[in-house]
Design a protein around this motif. Structure first.
Motif, PDB file in Angstrom:
ATOM      1  N   LEU A 150      48.685  44.505  32.332  1.00 26.75           N
ATOM      2  CA  LEU A 150      48.319  43.565  33.390  1.00 26.75           C
ATOM      3  C   LEU A 150      48.858  43.996  34.749  1.00 26.75           C
ATOM      4  O   LEU A 150      48.195  43.831  35.777  1.00 26.75           O
ATOM      5  N   GLY A 153      46.701  46.639  36.228  1.00 31.83           N
ATOM      6  CA  GLY A 153      45.636  45.882  36.869  1.00 31.83           C
ATOM      7  C   GLY A 153      44.610  46.684  37.622  1.00 31.83           C
ATOM      8  O   GLY A 153      44.125  47.721  37.182  1.00 31.83           O
ATOM      9  N   ALA A 154      44.271  46.160  38.808  1.00 30.59           N
ATOM     10  CA  ALA A 154      43.188  46.739  39.596  1.00 30.59           C
ATOM     11  C   ALA A 154      43.533  48.103  40.163  1.00 30.59           C
ATOM     12  O   ALA A 154      42.642  48.906  40.447  1.00 30.59           O
ATOM     13  N   MET A 160      45.220  50.507  32.548  1.00 32.83           N
ATOM     14  CA  MET A 160      45.165  49.155  31.998  1.00 32.83           C
ATOM     15  C   MET A 160      44.308  49.120  30.743  1.00 32.83           C
ATOM     16  O   MET A 160      44.691  48.531  29.727  1.00 32.83           O
ATOM     17  N   VAL A 182      37.960  42.777  35.494  1.00 29.54           N
ATOM     18  CA  VAL A 182      38.381  44.172  35.342  1.00 29.54           C
ATOM     19  C   VAL A 182      37.216  45.096  35.678  1.00 29.54           C
ATOM     20  O   VAL A 182      36.049  44.721  35.573  1.00 29.54           O
ATOM     21  N   HIS A 287      45.610  38.016  42.000  1.00 27.59           N
ATOM     22  CA  HIS A 287      46.220  37.361  40.839  1.00 27.59           C
ATOM     23  C   HIS A 287      45.198  36.914  39.794  1.00 27.59           C
ATOM     24  O   HIS A 287      45.574  36.465  38.708  1.00 27.59           O
ATOM     25  N   LEU A 289      43.172  38.452  37.805  1.00 29.73           N
ATOM     26  CA  LEU A 289      43.186  39.197  36.552  1.00 29.73           C
ATOM     27  C   LEU A 289      44.229  38.627  35.599  1.00 29.73           C
ATOM     28  O   LEU A 289      43.953  38.349  34.430  1.00 29.73           O
ATOM     29  N   ALA A 290      45.446  38.419  36.101  1.00 27.12           N
ATOM     30  CA  ALA A 290      46.517  37.865  35.273  1.00 27.12           C
ATOM     31  C   ALA A 290      46.243  36.411  34.927  1.00 27.12           C
ATOM     32  O   ALA A 290      46.491  35.969  33.791  1.00 27.12           O
TER      33      ALA A 290
END
Length: 412
Positions: A150, A153-154, A160, A182, A287, A289-290
């Protein structure tokens, strides 16, 4: 804040982390005996037994308690890297190292510009609130992989994806990290990693996917949301039993199959909701994604036929990543999960006998713990939807503009 004050602020988490983990180690090393059932027997009996089988180059085909994907063999075999320690002691040391890795990742993330130390504190405080059970299972190791995924991420979608794919072969649930915004590269990386590892295990070790049969035959575990039906029904003459079945304490008897089917249906509905959300959501921030991953893991947990105490580690870890971002919408559900942690320790192992007996104390603990988790799941889902899905514009009124704090995340 002056330099001395800043140093004191940064010193707080390591000191609290060390103190909390020392207490956990004292319990699992049996310097002190924690009340209730012996939570370390999973390591000293079950894991160590599997270790002996896995070392021979095969999975535990005859053991119905083996319900894990093939990469789960790695944490079970890992204590062999420390031959100077007994198997249980080596396992606890490795869990401690995984715990320390999560601490380091969250500390690094929290100190970056625009980030927050709340995530680190969530991990520091939340893990010991679960009691010694958390160090007597391999879930901290899996959570370490998920947290790393996580946080990548990006910025690093391929990393990831690879970590999520690896995590899914450790214990399935990390695949839920990919439900958010994602990039396609992350999905491709996860698929390749998962396929290569799965093929490798299947080629060299017989029975790599035997866990699918045993997992599908599980019933309704006494700590799950569906089990509340039978905890109450026992007070009105329900004729079923509570027995050790497929490696966990489950309800067996009239209506259990129906409740288990309903639980699976709710899990399917949760995945359907996540798919709908992903199709409609357009307002993504750093935030998101998380936040999406935390929500997905919550929904998966509360609708599961089994809610073992160690499942809370997944929630604490993913919530901690959310809280590293100042703009996260997951503060309230993260707090509810944190409140559920000590209640989980009370119901297992402290008063697990009362839970199994469905007496007043057991019922109270189960309604409270599961109620907190359901409230967290609903709150997280509502807040995720409101933050990312535009409201339908009223007739003649322009649609509300996207929050200026939010930065769109490309899915390409």
């Amino acid at each position: 804040m002056d330099g001395a004050g800043a140093r004191r602020a940064w010193a707080g988490p390591p000191v609290v982390w060390a103190a909390g983990r020392l207490v956990l180690l004292l319990f699992v090393f049996k310097v002190f005996v924690f009340p209730g059932p012996d939570v370390t027997s999973d390591v000293s009996v079950i894991y160590q037994g599997w270790f002996g089988v896995l070392r021979q180059g095969t999975f535990p085909l005859a053991d119905v308690a083996w319900q894990y994907p093939p990469a789960a063999a790695l944490p079970i075999l890992a204590p062999g890297l420390l031959p100077f320690l007994s198997y249980p002691h080596a396992f606890y040391v490795l869990v401690l190292l995984a715990d320390a890795a999560v601490f380091a990742l969250l500390a690094y993330a929290g100190r970056r510009p625009g980030k927050s130390m709340r995530g680190l504190w969530m991990w520091v405080i939340g893990v010991p609130l679960l009691g010694p059970t958390v160090y007597a299972r391999y879930d901290v190791m899996v959570t370490a992989v998920a947290v790393a995924a996580l946080l990548a991420g990006a910025r690093h979608p391929r990393i990831m994806g690879a970590l999520a794919g690896f995590g899914a072969l450790l214990k399935v649930w990390p695949v839920l990290l990919l439900v958010g915004p994602v990039r396609r590269r992350a999905w491709a990386s996860a698929a390749v990693t998962g396929a290569v590892l799965a093929a490798g295990f299947a080629a060299v070790m017989p029975g790599a996917f035997s866990f699918l049969t045993y997992q599908s035959n599980r019933g309704t575990e006494v700590e799950s949301l569906g089990a509340l039906v039978f905890h109450v029904a026992r007070h009105f003459g329900w004729s079923g039993q509570v027995l050790l079945n497929y490696g966990s304490v489950e309800f067996l008897g009239p209506g259990v199959s129906l409740v288990s089917t309903i639980a699976l249906t709710l899990t399917g509905a949760a995945f359907g909701w996540l798919l709908l959300w992903r199709m409609l959501a357009v307002r993504f921030a750093a935030h998101s994604l998380a936040d999406a991953a935390f929500t997905a893991v919550l929904l998966f947990t509360v609708t599961s036929r089994v809610i073992s105490p160690q499942y809370l580690v997944w929630l604490i870890g993913t919530a901690a990543v959310c809280l590293c971002f100042r703009g996260t919408r997951m503060g309230p559900p993260a707090l509810l999960v944190l409140l559920a942690a000590p209640v989980t320790m009370l119901e297992f192992p402290l008063w697990f006998g009362d839970v199994v007996a469905s007496d007043g104390l057991g019922l109270t603990l189960m309604f409270l713990r599961n109620g907190l988790l359901v409230a967290a799941a609903v709150t997280a889902a509502v807040r995720l939807w409101r933050a990312t899905v535009p409201a339908a514009p009223r007739t003649g009124i322009p649609a509300q503009a996207t929050d200026t704090e939010e930065t769109p995340v490309s899915s390409t």
